[in-house]
Design a protein around this motif. Sequence first.
Motif, mmCIF file in Angstrom:
data_model
loop_
_atom_site.group_PDB
_atom_site.id
_atom_site.type_symbol
_atom_site.label_atom_id
_atom_site.label_comp_id
_atom_site.label_asym_id
_atom_site.label_seq_id
_atom_site.Cartn_x
_atom_site.Cartn_y
_atom_site.Cartn_z
ATOM 1 N N LEU A 16 -12.746 -1.999 26.681
ATOM 2 C CA LEU A 16 -13.024 -0.857 25.806
ATOM 3 C C LEU A 16 -11.961 0.229 25.881
ATOM 4 O O LEU A 16 -11.817 1.021 24.955
ATOM 5 N N THR A 17 -11.180 0.281 26.967
ATOM 6 C CA THR A 17 -10.146 1.301 27.089
ATOM 7 C C THR A 17 -8.758 0.743 26.793
ATOM 8 O O THR A 17 -7.760 1.364 27.118
ATOM 9 N N VAL A 49 -29.116 -12.333 17.821
ATOM 10 C CA VAL A 49 -28.400 -11.300 17.064
ATOM 11 C C VAL A 49 -27.285 -10.806 17.987
ATOM 12 O O VAL A 49 -27.537 -10.520 19.159
ATOM 13 N N THR A 50 -26.054 -10.718 17.466
ATOM 14 C CA THR A 50 -24.914 -10.393 18.320
ATOM 15 C C THR A 50 -24.037 -9.298 17.716
ATOM 16 O O THR A 50 -24.017 -9.104 16.503
ATOM 17 N N ALA A 51 -23.306 -8.632 18.594
ATOM 18 C CA ALA A 51 -22.220 -7.724 18.206
ATOM 19 C C ALA A 51 -21.054 -8.049 19.135
ATOM 20 O O ALA A 51 -21.243 -8.163 20.351
ATOM 21 N N SER A 52 -19.865 -8.217 18.583
ATOM 22 C CA SER A 52 -18.694 -8.619 19.367
ATOM 23 C C SER A 52 -17.509 -7.702 19.092
ATOM 24 O O SER A 52 -17.270 -7.315 17.946
ATOM 25 N N TYR A 53 -16.782 -7.391 20.145
ATOM 26 C CA TYR A 53 -15.547 -6.610 20.051
ATOM 27 C C TYR A 53 -14.468 -7.394 20.788
ATOM 28 O O TYR A 53 -14.633 -7.709 21.972
ATOM 29 N N GLY A 64 -12.649 -9.816 25.226
ATOM 30 C CA GLY A 64 -13.672 -9.138 24.443
ATOM 31 C C GLY A 64 -14.982 -8.967 25.169
ATOM 32 O O GLY A 64 -15.180 -9.448 26.280
ATOM 33 N N VAL A 65 -15.878 -8.266 24.483
ATOM 34 C CA VAL A 65 -17.214 -7.972 24.982
ATOM 35 C C VAL A 65 -18.218 -8.350 23.894
ATOM 36 O O VAL A 65 -18.016 -8.031 22.723
ATOM 37 N N ASP A 66 -19.268 -9.035 24.298
ATOM 38 C CA ASP A 66 -20.366 -9.377 23.385
ATOM 39 C C ASP A 66 -21.653 -8.738 23.885
ATOM 40 O O ASP A 66 -21.916 -8.725 25.090
ATOM 41 N N LEU A 95 -15.535 -11.791 27.973
ATOM 42 C CA LEU A 95 -14.877 -13.084 27.757
ATOM 43 C C LEU A 95 -13.373 -12.947 27.621
ATOM 44 O O LEU A 95 -12.873 -11.912 27.169
ATOM 45 N N ILE A 96 -12.664 -14.026 27.941
ATOM 46 C CA ILE A 96 -11.231 -14.172 27.699
ATOM 47 C C ILE A 96 -11.084 -15.322 26.706
ATOM 48 O O ILE A 96 -11.727 -16.362 26.857
#
Length: 193
Positions: A16-17, A49-53, A64-66, A95-96
């Motif tokens: 996130l940073t 239900v998912t949100a991924s960055y 990333g982050v899920d 995750l990578i």
Amino acid sequence: MKRKILLTLLIISFTLTSSALASSTFSIGVGSFTPKDDVMSSFDTGYTVTASYVTAASDLFAYGVDLAFNQTEATGKIGVFEDKVTLSTLGLEALIYIQPKDAKVQPFVGAGIGLYVNNLNAKLNNVEYFDDSGSGFGFVGKAGLRLFLDNKFYIGGYGKYYSNDQDFENYDKSKTTHNLGGTCFVFEIGLKL
């Protein structure tokens, strides 16, 4: 468990940073969830239900982050009474990925770790007789494909398997570990940030 939580939080905070100059994507998705553990063989296929960055780290690697919510249930009869058990899981996964950075058609494969909060709720004829929450830790494997519709928006799909090992205390105070994870198939829509 504290080390696992710390490791996951460190990976998430790094994600996130990350640099604002990096190529990042955000997506939301919906799909199916099928539980894995044999003890859960009577559970139906549920939903997720998912949100991924996801942020590109190079031309081939990303991290990333899920955030994912899954729910499934099992129903049965005990005599003339209807028994219904619901499993709800909220997961935070780091995750990578291996993925081409700027491809119009972007296949990807990823692996990582996850922290999960699980709730088991049981009702007999809509009268609650069991409600227990706990936490789990596990490993995540994910593979899929994104199709960029233009320079900003994409649609995609992926399959994910994750383990979610939670300890349960038995009536005799012994502990049993069950894998509350399973397989998800997800359709996602997203955008490049």
